[in-house]
Write a protein that holds these residues in place. Sequence first.
Motif, mmCIF file in Angstrom:
data_model
loop_
_atom_site.group_PDB
_atom_site.id
_atom_site.type_symbol
_atom_site.label_atom_id
_atom_site.label_comp_id
_atom_site.label_asym_id
_atom_site.label_seq_id
_atom_site.Cartn_x
_atom_site.Cartn_y
_atom_site.Cartn_z
ATOM 1 N N ALA A 70 0.838 -1.199 0.000
ATOM 2 C CA ALA A 70 0.000 0.000 0.000
ATOM 3 C C ALA A 70 0.877 1.255 0.000
ATOM 4 O O ALA A 70 0.559 2.253 -0.678
ATOM 5 C CB ALA A 70 -0.934 0.003 1.207
ATOM 6 N N TRP A 71 1.977 1.215 0.722
ATOM 7 C CA TRP A 71 2.909 2.343 0.754
ATOM 8 C C TRP A 71 3.452 2.618 -0.647
ATOM 9 O O TRP A 71 3.518 3.778 -1.076
ATOM 10 C CB TRP A 71 4.043 2.062 1.735
ATOM 11 C CG TRP A 71 5.097 3.125 1.779
ATOM 12 C CD1 TRP A 71 5.074 4.283 2.497
ATOM 13 C CD2 TRP A 71 6.333 3.121 1.054
ATOM 14 N NE1 TRP A 71 6.226 5.012 2.266
ATOM 15 C CE2 TRP A 71 7.008 4.313 1.386
ATOM 16 C CE3 TRP A 71 6.930 2.234 0.168
ATOM 17 C CZ2 TRP A 71 8.252 4.640 0.855
ATOM 18 C CZ3 TRP A 71 8.165 2.553 -0.369
ATOM 19 C CH2 TRP A 71 8.820 3.744 -0.020
ATOM 20 N N THR A 72 3.842 1.563 -1.379
ATOM 21 C CA THR A 72 4.395 1.763 -2.723
ATOM 22 C C THR A 72 3.340 2.361 -3.657
ATOM 23 O O THR A 72 3.657 3.236 -4.462
ATOM 24 C CB THR A 72 4.945 0.458 -3.333
ATOM 25 O OG1 THR A 72 3.894 -0.494 -3.484
ATOM 26 C CG2 THR A 72 6.077 -0.110 -2.499
ATOM 27 N N LEU A 73 2.100 1.892 -3.544
ATOM 28 C CA LEU A 73 1.032 2.450 -4.373
ATOM 29 C C LEU A 73 0.811 3.928 -4.064
ATOM 30 O O LEU A 73 0.644 4.749 -4.971
ATOM 31 C CB LEU A 73 -0.266 1.666 -4.163
ATOM 32 C CG LEU A 73 -0.262 0.210 -4.637
ATOM 33 C CD1 LEU A 73 -1.579 -0.470 -4.271
ATOM 34 C CD2 LEU A 73 -0.003 0.123 -6.130
ATOM 35 N N GLU A 74 0.801 4.250 -2.794
ATOM 36 C CA GLU A 74 0.601 5.637 -2.377
ATOM 37 C C GLU A 74 1.745 6.532 -2.855
ATOM 38 O O GLU A 74 1.513 7.634 -3.369
ATOM 39 C CB GLU A 74 0.475 5.718 -0.854
ATOM 40 C CG GLU A 74 0.208 7.109 -0.340
ATOM 41 C CD GLU A 74 -1.151 7.674 -0.730
ATOM 42 O OE1 GLU A 74 -1.303 8.897 -0.711
ATOM 43 O OE2 GLU A 74 -2.063 6.886 -1.068
ATOM 44 N N GLN A 75 2.981 6.066 -2.716
ATOM 45 C CA GLN A 75 4.133 6.854 -3.145
ATOM 46 C C GLN A 75 4.111 7.056 -4.658
ATOM 47 O O GLN A 75 4.396 8.147 -5.158
ATOM 48 C CB GLN A 75 5.445 6.194 -2.702
ATOM 49 C CG GLN A 75 5.609 6.114 -1.188
ATOM 50 C CD GLN A 75 5.511 7.475 -0.522
ATOM 51 O OE1 GLN A 75 6.287 8.375 -0.798
ATOM 52 N NE2 GLN A 75 4.537 7.620 0.354
ATOM 53 N N SER A 76 3.752 6.031 -5.381
ATOM 54 C CA SER A 76 3.655 6.122 -6.837
ATOM 55 C C SER A 76 2.588 7.148 -7.235
ATOM 56 O O SER A 76 2.804 7.973 -8.138
ATOM 57 C CB SER A 76 3.311 4.743 -7.406
ATOM 58 O OG SER A 76 3.107 4.823 -8.783
ATOM 59 N N LYS A 77 1.458 7.103 -6.576
ATOM 60 C CA LYS A 77 0.363 8.049 -6.843
ATOM 61 C C LYS A 77 0.824 9.485 -6.573
ATOM 62 O O LYS A 77 0.588 10.390 -7.383
ATOM 63 C CB LYS A 77 -0.850 7.690 -5.973
ATOM 64 C CG LYS A 77 -2.032 8.604 -6.125
ATOM 65 C CD LYS A 77 -3.191 8.103 -5.246
ATOM 66 C CE LYS A 77 -4.306 9.120 -5.231
ATOM 67 N NZ LYS A 77 -4.445 9.791 -3.965
ATOM 68 N N LEU A 78 1.488 9.691 -5.442
ATOM 69 C CA LEU A 78 1.970 11.019 -5.096
ATOM 70 C C LEU A 78 2.977 11.531 -6.122
ATOM 71 O O LEU A 78 2.954 12.709 -6.501
ATOM 72 C CB LEU A 78 2.592 11.017 -3.695
ATOM 73 C CG LEU A 78 1.620 10.791 -2.530
ATOM 74 C CD1 LEU A 78 2.388 10.567 -1.233
ATOM 75 C CD2 LEU A 78 0.650 11.960 -2.403
ATOM 76 N N LEU A 79 3.854 10.652 -6.582
ATOM 77 C CA LEU A 79 4.835 11.041 -7.593
ATOM 78 C C LEU A 79 4.145 11.433 -8.895
ATOM 79 O O LEU A 79 4.475 12.459 -9.508
ATOM 80 C CB LEU A 79 5.832 9.912 -7.839
ATOM 81 C CG LEU A 79 6.918 9.733 -6.798
ATOM 82 C CD1 LEU A 79 7.629 8.406 -6.976
ATOM 83 C CD2 LEU A 79 7.911 10.893 -6.857
ATOM 84 N N LYS A 80 3.188 10.618 -9.337
ATOM 85 C CA LYS A 80 2.462 10.907 -10.578
ATOM 86 C C LYS A 80 1.722 12.231 -10.493
ATOM 87 O O LYS A 80 1.622 12.961 -11.480
ATOM 88 C CB LYS A 80 1.481 9.780 -10.883
ATOM 89 C CG LYS A 80 2.133 8.517 -11.385
ATOM 90 C CD LYS A 80 1.100 7.421 -11.597
ATOM 91 C CE LYS A 80 1.787 6.115 -11.918
ATOM 92 N NZ LYS A 80 0.841 4.988 -11.924
ATOM 93 N N GLU A 81 1.197 12.527 -9.336
ATOM 94 C CA GLU A 81 0.441 13.770 -9.138
ATOM 95 C C GLU A 81 1.353 14.971 -8.884
ATOM 96 O O GLU A 81 0.880 16.104 -8.833
ATOM 97 C CB GLU A 81 -0.530 13.611 -7.957
ATOM 98 C CG GLU A 81 -1.623 12.605 -8.209
ATOM 99 C CD GLU A 81 -2.465 12.292 -6.968
ATOM 100 O OE1 GLU A 81 -2.113 12.751 -5.856
ATOM 101 O OE2 GLU A 81 -3.458 11.569 -7.121
#
Length: 148
Positions: A12-23
Motif C-alpha cells: 500500500a505504501w508503494t502504491l501511495e508513493q507512486s500516486k503522489l509522484l504521478k500527481e
Amino acid sequence: MPSNLYETDFYAWTLEQSKLLKEGDFKHLDIPNLVEEIESLGKQERRELESRLGILIGHLLKWHYQPEQRSKSWRATIREQRRAAQKLIGQNPSLKPYLTEIIADAYESGKDLVVGETPLDYEDLPQSCPYTPEQLFDPNFPTDLTPA
C-alpha cells in the motif's frame, strides 16, 4: 497517508508513493523511506550479478576439476548464468567498475557450491578466482564447453 504505512503495509505504501509522484505531490512523499528503497534496488542488482557469477564460477570449477562428471545440465547452467550475468551488466553498465570485486565475492559462493556438490574441498581449489572477467563472459570458454 498513515505515517507508519511503510512498516504496516509495504505494498500500500508503494502504491501511495507512486500516486503522489504521478500527481507531483512531492510535499507528502515519504522521502527517507523512498531513498532507502531506491538504494536497496541498486544493491539488489549487484547482489543478483554476484549470485549469477557465483553459480557460473561454481559450474566452471566443476567442469574443470571433474571432467568425468560433465553433463548437459552443467553446460546449460554455464550458458544460462553467463547470459543472465551479461544481461545484468548490459542493463546496469555502472556495475562494470566493480566487476573485479563482485567476481572475488562470487568466487567464494562458487567454491561453496563446488564443496557442497562434489567430493572436492576448499583446499583443492585455487585461493582466488582462476578466471578473468573476459573468460567468464566468453561463450567459447572453456573451449571444450561447446559440443563438437
